[in-house]
Write a protein that holds these residues in place. Sequence first.
Motif, PDB file in Angstrom:
ATOM      1  N   ALA A 176       0.796  -1.116   0.014  1.00 38.97           N
ATOM      2  CA  ALA A 176       0.082   0.037   0.036  1.00 38.97           C
ATOM      3  C   ALA A 176       0.790   1.284  -0.086  1.00 38.97           C
ATOM      4  O   ALA A 176       0.435   2.373  -0.347  1.00 38.97           O
ATOM      5  N   ALA A 177       2.216   1.059   0.184  1.00 34.59           N
ATOM      6  CA  ALA A 177       2.963   2.344   0.304  1.00 34.59           C
ATOM      7  C   ALA A 177       3.472   2.597  -1.167  1.00 34.59           C
ATOM      8  O   ALA A 177       4.318   3.607  -1.313  1.00 34.59           O
ATOM      9  N   MET A 178       3.210   1.879  -2.146  1.00 32.07           N
ATOM     10  CA  MET A 178       3.684   1.811  -3.565  1.00 32.07           C
ATOM     11  C   MET A 178       2.843   2.717  -4.468  1.00 32.07           C
ATOM     12  O   MET A 178       1.634   2.481  -4.122  1.00 32.07           O
ATOM     13  N   ILE A 179       3.239   3.606  -5.353  1.00 42.52           N
ATOM     14  CA  ILE A 179       2.599   4.513  -6.229  1.00 42.52           C
ATOM     15  C   ILE A 179       3.038   4.004  -7.815  1.00 42.52           C
ATOM     16  O   ILE A 179       4.379   3.828  -7.901  1.00 42.52           O
ATOM     17  N   GLN A 180       2.051   4.122  -8.666  1.00 44.75           N
ATOM     18  CA  GLN A 180       2.248   4.037  -9.784  1.00 44.75           C
ATOM     19  C   GLN A 180       3.004   5.265 -10.411  1.00 44.75           C
ATOM     20  O   GLN A 180       2.802   6.316 -10.030  1.00 44.75           O
ATOM     21  N   ARG A 181       4.113   4.955 -11.386  1.00 45.27           N
ATOM     22  CA  ARG A 181       4.880   6.381 -11.718  1.00 45.27           C
ATOM     23  C   ARG A 181       3.866   7.357 -12.467  1.00 45.27           C
ATOM     24  O   ARG A 181       4.007   8.366 -12.230  1.00 45.27           O
ATOM     25  N   PHE A 182       3.024   6.847 -13.403  1.00 44.23           N
ATOM     26  CA  PHE A 182       2.346   7.505 -14.102  1.00 44.23           C
ATOM     27  C   PHE A 182       1.237   8.275 -13.267  1.00 44.23           C
ATOM     28  O   PHE A 182       0.567   9.390 -13.391  1.00 44.23           O
ATOM     29  N   GLN A 183       0.694   7.419 -12.161  1.00 43.39           N
ATOM     30  CA  GLN A 183      -0.369   7.957 -11.349  1.00 43.39           C
ATOM     31  C   GLN A 183       0.342   9.367 -10.532  1.00 43.39           C
ATOM     32  O   GLN A 183      -0.154   9.990 -10.319  1.00 43.39           O
ATOM     33  N   ALA A 184       1.570   8.828 -10.254  1.00 46.41           N
ATOM     34  CA  ALA A 184       2.229  10.152  -9.485  1.00 46.41           C
ATOM     35  C   ALA A 184       2.286  11.099 -10.223  1.00 46.41           C
ATOM     36  O   ALA A 184       2.321  12.172  -9.684  1.00 46.41           O
ATOM     37  N   ALA A 185       2.775  11.011 -11.492  1.00 40.27           N
ATOM     38  CA  ALA A 185       3.010  12.141 -12.388  1.00 40.27           C
ATOM     39  C   ALA A 185       1.585  13.197 -12.601  1.00 40.27           C
ATOM     40  O   ALA A 185       1.813  14.200 -12.691  1.00 40.27           O
ATOM     41  N   LEU A 186       0.517  12.511 -12.845  1.00 42.61           N
ATOM     42  CA  LEU A 186      -0.809  13.185 -12.695  1.00 42.61           C
ATOM     43  C   LEU A 186      -0.972  13.916 -11.678  1.00 42.61           C
ATOM     44  O   LEU A 186      -1.410  14.901 -11.427  1.00 42.61           O
ATOM     45  N   TYR A 187      -0.775  13.186 -10.404  1.00 42.31           N
ATOM     46  CA  TYR A 187      -1.057  13.821  -9.113  1.00 42.31           C
ATOM     47  C   TYR A 187      -0.212  15.112  -8.881  1.00 42.31           C
ATOM     48  O   TYR A 187      -0.637  16.299  -8.519  1.00 42.31           O
ATOM     49  N   VAL A 188       1.078  14.948  -9.352  1.00 42.21           N
ATOM     50  CA  VAL A 188       1.970  15.958  -9.247  1.00 42.21           C
ATOM     51  C   VAL A 188       1.579  17.041 -10.159  1.00 42.21           C
ATOM     52  O   VAL A 188       1.760  18.543  -9.760  1.00 42.21           O
ATOM     53  N   ALA A 189       1.268  16.743 -11.555  1.00 44.15           N
ATOM     54  CA  ALA A 189       0.761  17.992 -12.191  1.00 44.15           C
ATOM     55  C   ALA A 189      -0.304  18.764 -11.975  1.00 44.15           C
ATOM     56  O   ALA A 189      -0.405  20.035 -11.799  1.00 44.15           O
ATOM     57  N   GLU A 190      -1.309  17.893 -11.243  1.00 41.21           N
ATOM     58  CA  GLU A 190      -2.396  18.946 -10.623  1.00 41.21           C
ATOM     59  C   GLU A 190      -2.137  19.777  -9.487  1.00 41.21           C
ATOM     60  O   GLU A 190      -2.373  20.689  -9.275  1.00 41.21           O
ATOM     61  N   LYS A 191      -0.944  19.020  -8.500  1.00 39.12           N
ATOM     62  CA  LYS A 191      -0.741  20.063  -7.403  1.00 39.12           C
ATOM     63  C   LYS A 191       0.170  21.087  -7.899  1.00 39.12           C
ATOM     64  O   LYS A 191       0.084  22.383  -7.293  1.00 39.12           O
TER      65      LYS A 191
ATOM     66  N   LEU B 235       8.923  19.148 -16.881  1.00 37.35           N
ATOM     67  CA  LEU B 235       9.137  17.799 -17.282  1.00 37.35           C
ATOM     68  C   LEU B 235       8.856  16.770 -16.256  1.00 37.35           C
ATOM     69  O   LEU B 235       9.516  16.832 -15.271  1.00 37.35           O
ATOM     70  N   ILE B 236       7.756  16.170 -16.453  1.00 35.02           N
ATOM     71  CA  ILE B 236       7.415  15.188 -15.462  1.00 35.02           C
ATOM     72  C   ILE B 236       7.485  13.675 -15.768  1.00 35.02           C
ATOM     73  O   ILE B 236       6.913  13.150 -16.933  1.00 35.02           O
ATOM     74  N   SER B 237       8.487  13.112 -15.575  1.00 36.24           N
ATOM     75  CA  SER B 237       9.089  11.953 -16.111  1.00 36.24           C
ATOM     76  C   SER B 237       9.910  10.980 -15.106  1.00 36.24           C
ATOM     77  O   SER B 237      10.263  11.455 -14.161  1.00 36.24           O
ATOM     78  N   ASP B 238       9.990   9.690 -15.482  1.00 38.11           N
ATOM     79  CA  ASP B 238      10.810   8.786 -14.653  1.00 38.11           C
ATOM     80  C   ASP B 238      12.325   8.911 -15.048  1.00 38.11           C
ATOM     81  O   ASP B 238      13.289   8.653 -14.254  1.00 38.11           O
ATOM     82  N   GLY B 239      12.495   9.719 -16.334  1.00 39.99           N
ATOM     83  CA  GLY B 239      13.940   9.906 -16.731  1.00 39.99           C
ATOM     84  C   GLY B 239      14.672   8.734 -17.299  1.00 39.99           C
ATOM     85  O   GLY B 239      15.717   8.614 -17.641  1.00 39.99           O
ATOM     86  N   ASP B 240      13.859   7.677 -17.650  1.00 35.67           N
ATOM     87  CA  ASP B 240      14.461   6.436 -18.171  1.00 35.67           C
ATOM     88  C   ASP B 240      14.644   6.830 -19.777  1.00 35.67           C
ATOM     89  O   ASP B 240      14.266   5.700 -20.588  1.00 35.67           O
ATOM     90  N   ALA B 241      15.524   7.619 -19.995  1.00 42.41           N
ATOM     91  CA  ALA B 241      15.980   7.701 -21.531  1.00 42.41           C
ATOM     92  C   ALA B 241      17.274   8.836 -21.394  1.00 42.41           C
ATOM     93  O   ALA B 241      17.367   9.455 -20.581  1.00 42.41           O
ATOM     94  N   GLY B 242      17.852   8.692 -22.394  1.00 44.62           N
ATOM     95  CA  GLY B 242      19.101   9.708 -22.609  1.00 44.62           C
ATOM     96  C   GLY B 242      18.914  10.590 -23.403  1.00 44.62           C
ATOM     97  O   GLY B 242      17.948  10.771 -24.230  1.00 44.62           O
ATOM     98  N   ILE B 243      19.835  11.650 -23.567  1.00 42.93           N
ATOM     99  CA  ILE B 243      19.962  12.683 -24.324  1.00 42.93           C
ATOM    100  C   ILE B 243      21.219  12.803 -25.102  1.00 42.93           C
ATOM    101  O   ILE B 243      22.252  12.933 -24.494  1.00 42.93           O
ATOM    102  N   SER B 244      21.441  12.572 -26.502  1.00 43.02           N
ATOM    103  CA  SER B 244      22.799  12.586 -27.043  1.00 43.02           C
ATOM    104  C   SER B 244      23.646  13.839 -26.813  1.00 43.02           C
ATOM    105  O   SER B 244      23.037  14.928 -26.756  1.00 43.02           O
ATOM    106  N   PRO B 245      24.799  13.725 -26.864  1.00 42.13           N
ATOM    107  CA  PRO B 245      25.705  15.147 -26.608  1.00 42.13           C
ATOM    108  C   PRO B 245      25.434  16.132 -27.613  1.00 42.13           C
ATOM    109  O   PRO B 245      25.514  17.280 -27.488  1.00 42.13           O
ATOM    110  N   GLU B 246      25.114  15.720 -28.979  1.00 39.29           N
ATOM    111  CA  GLU B 246      24.937  16.396 -29.992  1.00 39.29           C
ATOM    112  C   GLU B 246      23.530  17.278 -29.788  1.00 39.29           C
ATOM    113  O   GLU B 246      23.597  18.522 -29.958  1.00 39.29           O
ATOM    114  N   ARG B 247      22.264  16.548 -29.513  1.00 39.22           N
ATOM    115  CA  ARG B 247      21.298  17.051 -29.511  1.00 39.22           C
ATOM    116  C   ARG B 247      21.391  17.861 -28.136  1.00 39.22           C
ATOM    117  O   ARG B 247      20.585  19.000 -27.928  1.00 39.22           O
TER     118      ARG B 247
END
Length: 388
Positions: A160-175, A258-270
């Motif tokens: 019960a202490a766990m939250i879904q990532r997307f659920q948390a993202a929407l909650y944060v956006a509203e707050k 930016l509301i994300s889990d951050g599971d992606a990279g950004i290339s040095p060029e970009r």
Amino acid sequence: MPQWITDLWEFASSVHFTDWKVGCALAVVALLLVWLWKGLQHAVAHTAVHKHKARSFALFGLICSLLLVGSWSMFAMAQADPKSTEIVSTESYMAREFILMEDRSGSMFSWDIEAPELAPLVDRWEKEQLEAYEAERRQYPLLYPNPPRELVKRPERTSAAMIQRFQAALYVAEKFLKSRPDDDRFAMFTFDDSCYMVEPLGRDRKLLLEALREISRKSGGGTNFDGPHPGSPQVGAVQKSIDHLNRYGKAKVRCMILISDGDAGISPERHQQLVEQMKKPGQEIHIYALVAGPKANMTNSVTESLRRLVKEVNPNDPNRPELAKTVIWAGDGKAMEEAFELINRLETSSVESNPVPKDRDVRHEFILAGCVLLALFMGACSVFREEF
């Protein structure tokens, strides 16, 4: 070209008719009037008309006919309820601009945010959102045709202490939205491999809060932060935000949330290209990253390139604490509230509201034009010796 002709053309271009069918029907009667008017003129019967030959002045009769048709047409248009559309700018106000980027990639639907204090608040918020939607749908069924979505189901054997990532993202956006003043301007889109606009940049914060409830809970594909690039032709979240702010932005201070889990990279060029676009002279763009993932994502190598972009774009100014802590973990409710309060320190700038079209009744102008043409018709008939 004389100014009065330009003004007349602008007026004619702005006019539209509310009841144009009535105007068209009455305008057709003008042709009948000309025929009746010609029939009223006296004629003398004579068997040898050639003995009374006279030079023809048919042009004078045509002018009179046109004036008669014109005057009646003006009266007919007046009955068609004409309106002139004018563009009116309502007001100027002080504002900042925010664009929210909601990550909806597949990884965002994992149940791995451990936040015992925040979890019950998020669960209660989910139920309140559903109840509010059902109440509004009962009151205004035509405005809310879609059935309410089901509550997010917690997987079996999930604490019960766990939250879904997307659920948390929407909650944060509203707050975040509820912490903003009404004068600020907002936009929102979701993204995975591509970007999907929810609401364009505007001042209606309540509209965005309503749209937040109806965002799809279906998982998407990958996470595209930095597209387009050779490996991904689709526009990524950061570039989409820059383009949207450049096109619709009006305020001096612009922020990307930016509301994300951050599971992606950004290339040095970009990375370098995006930094250059966001640090152009004369504009101020900041990034706040709200990490909706496990707390370990705040420091691991997966989110390193995202954190580096945030750090380089935001200026390192000790006198501006609102830019000191711009990467916040979504599981820490207190830290988020403190960050949102600091965002209020960002400078506001004067923004002029969007032009609003306003209709003005111009019936009197058409009646006046009809009277003028009718007077000219009667004068022309007198001068040209045409009977009426």
